[in-house]
Write an enzyme that holds these catalytic residues in place. Sequence first.
Site, PDB file in Angstrom:
ATOM      1  N   CYS A 172      29.804  48.300  44.702  1.00  0.00           N
ATOM      2  CA  CYS A 172      29.722  48.341  43.240  1.00  0.00           C
ATOM      3  C   CYS A 172      30.416  49.590  42.707  1.00  0.00           C
ATOM      4  O   CYS A 172      30.031  50.712  43.037  1.00  0.00           O
ATOM      5  CB  CYS A 172      28.259  48.304  42.812  1.00  0.00           C
ATOM      6  SG  CYS A 172      27.971  48.699  41.080  1.00  0.00           S
ATOM      7  N   CYS A 227      28.147  52.005  40.973  1.00  0.00           N
ATOM      8  CA  CYS A 227      27.279  52.697  41.938  1.00  0.00           C
ATOM      9  C   CYS A 227      28.028  53.843  42.610  1.00  0.00           C
ATOM     10  O   CYS A 227      27.469  54.929  42.816  1.00  0.00           O
ATOM     11  CB  CYS A 227      26.770  51.717  42.991  1.00  0.00           C
ATOM     12  SG  CYS A 227      25.822  50.321  42.341  1.00  0.00           S
ATOM     13  N   HIS A 276      42.160  34.817  40.328  1.00  0.00           N
ATOM     14  CA  HIS A 276      43.598  34.631  40.116  1.00  0.00           C
ATOM     15  C   HIS A 276      44.058  33.306  40.726  1.00  0.00           C
ATOM     16  O   HIS A 276      44.850  32.569  40.126  1.00  0.00           O
ATOM     17  CB  HIS A 276      44.372  35.786  40.752  1.00  0.00           C
ATOM     18  CG  HIS A 276      44.357  37.054  39.956  1.00  0.00           C
ATOM     19  ND1 HIS A 276      44.915  37.166  38.708  1.00  0.00           N
ATOM     20  CD2 HIS A 276      43.850  38.284  40.233  1.00  0.00           C
ATOM     21  CE1 HIS A 276      44.756  38.397  38.249  1.00  0.00           C
ATOM     22  NE2 HIS A 276      44.100  39.100  39.163  1.00  0.00           N
ATOM     23  N   HIS A 297      31.855  45.389  30.875  1.00  0.00           N
ATOM     24  CA  HIS A 297      33.235  45.744  30.536  1.00  0.00           C
ATOM     25  C   HIS A 297      34.106  44.495  30.464  1.00  0.00           C
ATOM     26  O   HIS A 297      34.954  44.367  29.569  1.00  0.00           O
ATOM     27  CB  HIS A 297      33.802  46.710  31.582  1.00  0.00           C
ATOM     28  CG  HIS A 297      33.256  48.094  31.461  1.00  0.00           C
ATOM     29  ND1 HIS A 297      33.235  48.981  32.521  1.00  0.00           N
ATOM     30  CD2 HIS A 297      32.697  48.748  30.422  1.00  0.00           C
ATOM     31  CE1 HIS A 297      32.695  50.123  32.126  1.00  0.00           C
ATOM     32  NE2 HIS A 297      32.349  49.999  30.862  1.00  0.00           N
ATOM     33  N   ASN A 317      42.768  48.282  36.047  1.00  0.00           N
ATOM     34  CA  ASN A 317      43.386  49.197  37.015  1.00  0.00           C
ATOM     35  C   ASN A 317      43.700  50.539  36.387  1.00  0.00           C
ATOM     36  O   ASN A 317      43.436  51.592  36.968  1.00  0.00           O
ATOM     37  CB  ASN A 317      44.679  48.581  37.545  1.00  0.00           C
ATOM     38  CG  ASN A 317      44.523  48.089  38.951  1.00  0.00           C
ATOM     39  OD1 ASN A 317      43.420  47.955  39.439  1.00  0.00           O
ATOM     40  ND2 ASN A 317      45.633  47.804  39.595  1.00  0.00           N
ATOM     41  N   LYS A 339      45.201  52.525  42.567  1.00  0.00           N
ATOM     42  CA  LYS A 339      45.260  51.515  41.509  1.00  0.00           C
ATOM     43  C   LYS A 339      46.561  51.679  40.738  1.00  0.00           C
ATOM     44  O   LYS A 339      46.736  52.644  39.997  1.00  0.00           O
ATOM     45  CB  LYS A 339      44.054  51.655  40.596  1.00  0.00           C
ATOM     46  CG  LYS A 339      42.750  51.396  41.315  1.00  0.00           C
ATOM     47  CD  LYS A 339      41.586  51.726  40.419  1.00  0.00           C
ATOM     48  CE  LYS A 339      40.298  51.505  41.171  1.00  0.00           C
ATOM     49  NZ  LYS A 339      40.165  52.414  42.322  1.00  0.00           N
ATOM     50  N   TRP A 388      50.391  46.184  38.693  1.00  0.00           N
ATOM     51  CA  TRP A 388      50.799  45.213  39.713  1.00  0.00           C
ATOM     52  C   TRP A 388      51.382  43.965  39.051  1.00  0.00           C
ATOM     53  O   TRP A 388      50.906  43.569  37.984  1.00  0.00           O
ATOM     54  CB  TRP A 388      49.558  44.867  40.544  1.00  0.00           C
ATOM     55  CG  TRP A 388      49.837  44.052  41.760  1.00  0.00           C
ATOM     56  CD1 TRP A 388      50.178  44.497  42.994  1.00  0.00           C
ATOM     57  CD2 TRP A 388      49.788  42.633  41.854  1.00  0.00           C
ATOM     58  NE1 TRP A 388      50.345  43.456  43.852  1.00  0.00           N
ATOM     59  CE2 TRP A 388      50.121  42.286  43.172  1.00  0.00           C
ATOM     60  CE3 TRP A 388      49.525  41.613  40.943  1.00  0.00           C
ATOM     61  CZ2 TRP A 388      50.184  40.969  43.614  1.00  0.00           C
ATOM     62  CZ3 TRP A 388      49.585  40.305  41.373  1.00  0.00           C
ATOM     63  CH2 TRP A 388      49.910  39.999  42.704  1.00  0.00           C
TER      64      TRP A 388
END
Length: 698
Positions: A91, A94, A437, A482, A512, A527, A530
């Site tokens: 997570c 977390c 995706h 989010h 990202n 990140k 992409w």
Amino acid sequence: MAAAGAAVARSPGIGAGPALRARRSPPPRAARLPRLLVLLAAAAVGPGAGGAARLYRAGEDAVWVLDSGSVRGATANSSAAWLVQFYSSWCGHCIGYAPTWRALAGDVRDWASAIRVAALDCMEEKNQAVCHDYDIHFYPTFRYFKAFTKEFTTGENFKGPDRELRTVRQTMIDFLQNHTEGSRPPACPRLDPIQPSDVLSLLDNRGSHYVAIVFESNSSYLGREVILDLIPYESIVVTRALDGDKAFLEKLGVSSVPSCYLIYPNGSHGLINVVKPLRAFFSSYLKSLPDVRKKSLPLPEKPHKEENSEIVVWREFDKSKLYTVDLESGLHYLLRVELAAHKSLAGAELKTLKDFVTVLAKLFPGRPPVKKLLEMLQEWLASLPLDRIPYNAVLDLVNNKMRISGIFLTNHIKWVGCQGSRSELRGYPCSLWKLFHTLTVEASTHPDALVGTGFEDDPQAVLQTMRRYVHTFFGCKECGEHFEEMAKESMDSVKTPDQAILWLWKKHNMVNGRLAGHLSEDPRFPKLQWPTPDLCPACHEEIKGLASWDEGHVLTFLKQHYGRDNLLDTYSADQGDSSEGGTLARGEEEEKRLTPPEVSHGDRDTQSVRPPGALGPRPALPESLHHSLDGKLQSLDGPGAHKEVGGAAPFLGVDFSSLDMSLCVVLYVASSLFLMVMYFFFRVRSRRWKVKHHHPAV
């Protein structure tokens, strides 16, 4: 979650994605490195690469690290209260919150005999059943457990307005004060303020110890914090009083609050002089007084420092490919762990599950055994006449308790394109991104797949179903919130299946960007936006000196990358997987050979997250549920198909397969008929042989 592209490392949570830079691509297997070099390369992945890597380490952090074998014993009938964080190591929130939790545990270290700060990782296989028992649905979840609780309880939820360190610390104090007199931890002093008359009596008495009185306002927590800070110290008593009686304060010379008034053992008294009226200054001053020293308090022995001796062999992969094993491992965790956290489903939750399984069954591009299982699950759910179902009934079907041939879903987690440099990075969130995706691409390239489902004319079908799943079931609650914010902003603007593909791609890149540099970012897979130029040069262009995307080429690339033709079955488990007594999956035989026997068991990624045998007893289900399940199994298996005989069901302590049971029934019926025929046959013959005696006439 992590990007399905294997090129950009996308963070855990709905925001994390995979990114591999070309220079970091692992060397090809063809190199055939010697065993020593393989081990050295594996060790270079980092100390956290092994399965034992966790957010909290026993013996290193002030956090009490609990597991399935210790949580009940620690919180039941304990002389101290507990604040336990149930978290998942994948997570993102977390991971980001871990430094705050460690800092909190260190900040209240001296309170341990009254209340302890602990953590339990629900991602670990051995802990999943106990997290289910404690009814943990989302991560992180914070629960308070009172002292001297004799019966099992799931605890009290944290009710603070936020999770800042100060807020949590203050709610810990409130929780201690809410204990009744009989259940308050013995080591916890009284936290209620004393009256001015009590202060006067303290001034008149001499004793063998110091007495510190913290004067403060009614809303202040400083006095109670100082009281708890001094629990482990002897020769001093700390109490608190409020500033309500201004005349009394003036008499003592207290001109402002907070202030600390100290009574010495010899009877002298006065205000202490500190640079700043803060908790740290007051506590430090009092601890440094002559003859004030730490006392020995009986505390349970904390686990020793963990040694991470595990070595995990890196699974080589092609970042331009999509791996079936990543999708199937994600499905396994989704169906057997994440959804299984809900004991029963009804209403909107049940509707969300049905729609999500429908989309999976129609669009999942994986192997036939997995697709058949999803189709069976979808048809069974669609036929249910019930408004509420126990999730164990779904688990029975997912685990193929009826032993239907031709259906299979791995009960292992094994990441390839989603593997991280540490076990808590990437993994399941990455897999979920890849799955979503892939579903958007399948909906666009195979529009007839959803015919008859009610989704056929809806270009947002996959996105809206995904949105409801994330909002309802995804374990990282903050990540789900989010994602919901992004969906509210622009998801309604999607008018075609191709726009759905691009919408998800844009939002993934947005996440990202937001999570770049976050603690959940894998340093080996940063990140990035992409696809990177090395994966799709045509996707990138420059307009007036500004880098931009060519969305036409991006769409073409996404359809190719997430299309079924780009799926590789390398490393995928078969029904005869080695864990089940069969052969090794492709790619695993060589991996096993390269891994030393003494450490091969240490790869947590290849261990079962929840073996079918650990799922608990099957609940008593309504008869209609059994009939519905049996009917769907028979219809999906086909009229000429036979059930597997390899799997046996226990009966009277002996393992009988379905075929064995059928033969027993046939034999029983045949024997009964034979005995009945023989009975009537001998009865008729006995009448025929019977001798009639005539009495003589008189």
